[in-house]
Design a protein around this motif. Structure first.
Motif, short mmCIF file in Angstrom:
data_model
loop_
_atom_site.label_atom_id
_atom_site.label_comp_id
_atom_site.label_asym_id
_atom_site.label_seq_id
_atom_site.Cartn_x
_atom_site.Cartn_y
_atom_site.Cartn_z
N PHE A 47 0.99 -1.20 0.01
CA PHE A 47 -0.14 0.17 0.04
C PHE A 47 0.80 1.38 -0.04
O PHE A 47 1.86 1.42 0.90
N ARG A 48 0.56 2.22 -0.82
CA ARG A 48 1.40 3.44 -0.75
C ARG A 48 1.10 4.35 0.24
O ARG A 48 0.24 4.60 0.90
N GLN A 49 2.36 4.78 0.67
CA GLN A 49 2.26 5.99 1.81
C GLN A 49 1.57 7.11 1.34
O GLN A 49 1.75 7.74 0.28
N SER A 50 0.40 7.72 2.22
CA SER A 50 -0.14 8.94 1.70
C SER A 50 0.87 10.01 1.86
O SER A 50 1.00 11.09 0.91
N ARG A 51 1.80 10.08 2.82
CA ARG A 51 2.95 11.08 2.77
C ARG A 51 4.25 10.38 2.84
O ARG A 51 4.53 9.40 3.47
N ALA A 52 5.08 10.65 1.76
CA ALA A 52 6.45 9.89 1.37
C ALA A 52 7.37 10.16 2.83
O ALA A 52 8.04 9.26 3.03
N GLY A 53 6.98 11.39 3.53
CA GLY A 53 8.50 11.50 4.57
C GLY A 53 7.77 10.77 5.67
O GLY A 53 8.93 10.78 6.63
N ASP A 54 6.73 9.88 5.92
CA ASP A 54 6.52 9.30 7.18
C ASP A 54 7.38 8.32 7.62
O ASP A 54 7.69 7.60 6.51
N GLU A 55 8.04 8.09 8.63
CA GLU A 55 8.86 7.20 9.12
C GLU A 55 8.29 5.95 9.51
O GLU A 55 8.07 5.93 10.76
N TRP A 56 8.04 4.81 9.07
CA TRP A 56 7.07 3.89 9.34
C TRP A 56 8.00 2.82 10.05
O TRP A 56 9.00 2.32 9.61
N ALA A 75 7.52 -2.76 -4.30
CA ALA A 75 6.49 -2.29 -5.00
C ALA A 75 6.66 -0.95 -5.85
O ALA A 75 5.72 -0.32 -6.03
N GLY A 76 7.69 -1.02 -6.25
CA GLY A 76 8.44 0.08 -6.81
C GLY A 76 9.09 1.37 -6.56
O GLY A 76 9.30 1.03 -5.13
N PRO A 77 9.39 2.47 -6.74
CA PRO A 77 10.19 3.42 -6.09
C PRO A 77 9.39 4.25 -5.10
O PRO A 77 10.29 4.71 -4.27
N GLU A 78 8.23 4.26 -5.38
CA GLU A 78 7.52 5.23 -4.27
C GLU A 78 7.39 4.40 -2.87
O GLU A 78 7.00 3.18 -2.86
N PRO A 79 7.47 5.23 -1.58
CA PRO A 79 7.49 4.31 -0.38
C PRO A 79 6.10 3.69 -0.24
O PRO A 79 5.06 4.56 -0.33
N ALA A 80 6.23 2.59 0.15
CA ALA A 80 5.04 1.83 0.45
C ALA A 80 5.19 1.05 1.61
O ALA A 80 6.24 0.64 2.00
N ILE A 81 3.98 0.52 1.91
CA ILE A 81 4.18 -0.36 3.11
C ILE A 81 3.53 -1.87 2.76
O ILE A 81 2.39 -1.96 2.07
N LYS A 82 4.28 -2.86 3.26
CA LYS A 82 3.74 -4.29 2.75
C LYS A 82 3.12 -4.91 4.06
O LYS A 82 3.57 -4.78 5.11
N VAL A 83 1.78 -5.33 3.74
CA VAL A 83 0.95 -5.98 5.03
C VAL A 83 0.67 -7.19 4.59
O VAL A 83 0.51 -7.57 3.46
N GLY A 84 1.20 -8.21 5.50
CA GLY A 84 0.89 -9.81 5.06
C GLY A 84 0.27 -10.26 6.31
O GLY A 84 0.06 -9.81 7.36
#
Ligand code: FAD
Length: 369
Positions: A224-233, A253-262
């Motif tokens: 899932f793509r992050q809504s804000r690229a700068g958030d440090e998850w 998931a590509g170059p844009e910051p995203a979070i993997k949920v499994g």
């Protein structure tokens, strides 16, 4: 004659090759496929690393692995482990109980109210208390395999043969004969690190020993793509109506910051050669609903789904044992990656020092009787 032949160049076999070769042992690693193929358990660029574990045995192993990850980073000149911290939450995760166990294992952690946690990580919502521990983050499995093998081959002289499938092996008084589809090789000891292929190959090697009972399942993850690229998850584990985990996707998931949920709950039972490799709609819906409800910092539409294989024992313990000249290593159960350099070391101890097996990891503890 090699000192050791290792079957499988996933994280387990690569760790074993690194550990054995840096002890000065001659190693041949045999891999049925290309390196970093996507058919097993070690592909992709992100796995959760954490030392905050309830079990003293695994917490100690994770602590040892942490030191060895740093040694591997130094030896290979590659960054492999990125610290993000980790959060545990959800009714069934029992953050309060976990906190007590983690403190007893001398691992730094902090128990927070849902409100305090939300203030710190506003891109989450929390249904329960939250356990935060800083010694956690993301390890890159594909980079780790490359690093282990480049050090093992480049610095310590190990050999790797890809696209070479082991068909069977037999012991005699002075070694093990390993028969492959590309010739026969001999070694003083054999390491079986075949991941989800273990139930297929082990009966061809340990013909008379009881076989371990393992379950091979297909598991799903969605990005899932992050809504804000700068958030440090941070990475996280949630246990409530389902058991889910999440972590930065790395490059998966590509170059844009995203979070993997499994989803960690038991997946679909498969074999490596009989699986469709397609994430299920049921899992996509369950995880998307979770993201909508608890992860407001993500765009609630998955941009990619992936499938991967778990090899799980009935109580989730690893198998790390030796019978004769053969070491069997099956450290998965969905949690093996973080421990791998320590697993490699344990394999090397079993193979070269004839070290005693940890009771929980014994083949007999998992045998089909
Ligand atoms: C979806 C998913 C998420 C995960 N998340 C985490 C996490 O967040 N944190 C964590 O710590 N762990 C995690 N894990 C677990 C971790 O990734 C595994 O423990 C680890 O990758 C297992 O590696 P392996 O080497 O045992 O198996 P594999 O990577 O499958 O390697 C086995 C290798 O053996 C080879 N082989 C098999 N048979 C033969 C033969 N006869 N001859 C030659 N070669 C053979 C195969 O081709 C394969 O390359 C996750 C696993 C999955 C699937």
């Amino acid at each position: 004659m090699y000192d050791a032949i290792v079957i499988g160049a996933g994280l387990t076999g690569s760790s074993a090759a690194w550990a054995l070769s840096r002890r000065g042992r001659s190693v041949l690693l045999l891999e049925a496929n290309d390196l970093n193929h996507t058919l097993g358990s070690s592909h992709g660029t992100s796995r959760i690393f954490r030392t905050a574990l309830a079990s003293p045995l695994y917490a100690a192993m994770a602590g040892r692995a942490q030191r060895l990850w740093t040694e591997l980073e130094d030896e290979s000149g590659t960054g492999l482990l990125r610290y993000t911290g980790a959060l545990d939450f959800g009714e069934a995760r029992r953050p309060g109980e976990l906190h007590r166990a983690v403190v007893a294992n001398n691992v730094a952690c902090e128990l927070l109210s849902p409100e305090a946690a939300q203030e710190r990580w506003p891109f989450f919502r929390f249904p329960t208390q939250v356990l935060f521990h800083p010694q956690a983050g993301v390890v890159n499995p594909e980079a780790a395999i490359r690093a282990m093998l480049s050090v093992a081959t480049g610095r310590y002289g190990a050999e790797v043969r890809t696209n070479t499938r082991v068909l069977k092996a037999r012991e005699d008084s002075d070694g093990v004969h390993v028969e492959t589809d590309g010739g026969t090789f001999r070694a003083r000891s054999l390491i079986v690190a075949a991941g989800p292929w273990l139930p297929e190959i082990l009966p061809e090697i340990l013909t008379e020993a009881p076989q371990p009972e393992v379950r091979v399942t297909e598991q799903n993850v969605f990005h899932f793509r992050q809504s804000r690229a700068g958030d440090e998850w941070p990475v996280f584990v949630y246990k409530g109506h389902a058991q889910l985990f999440g972590l930065p996707s790395g490059g998966d998931a590509g170059p844009e910051p995203a979070i993997k949920v499994g989803r960690h709950d038991p997946g679909k039972r498969v074999t490596p050669s009989h699986r469709d490799g397609v994430p299920t709609e049921e899992n996509r819906e369950l995880i998307t609903r979770f993201v909508e409800e608890w992860l407001p910092g993500l765009e609630p539409r998955s941009i990619r789904g992936d499938a991967c294989l778990y090899t799980t024992t009935s109580n989730d313990d690893f198998i790390l044992d030796r019978i004769g000249r053969t070491v069997v290593a099956s450290p998965c159960s969905g949690q093996g990656a973080k421990f791998m350099p320590a697993v490699g070391e344990a394999i090397a101890d079993l193979a070269t020092e004839n070290a005693p097996t940890e009771e929980a990891f014994a083949l007999m503890a998992h045998a089909q009787l």
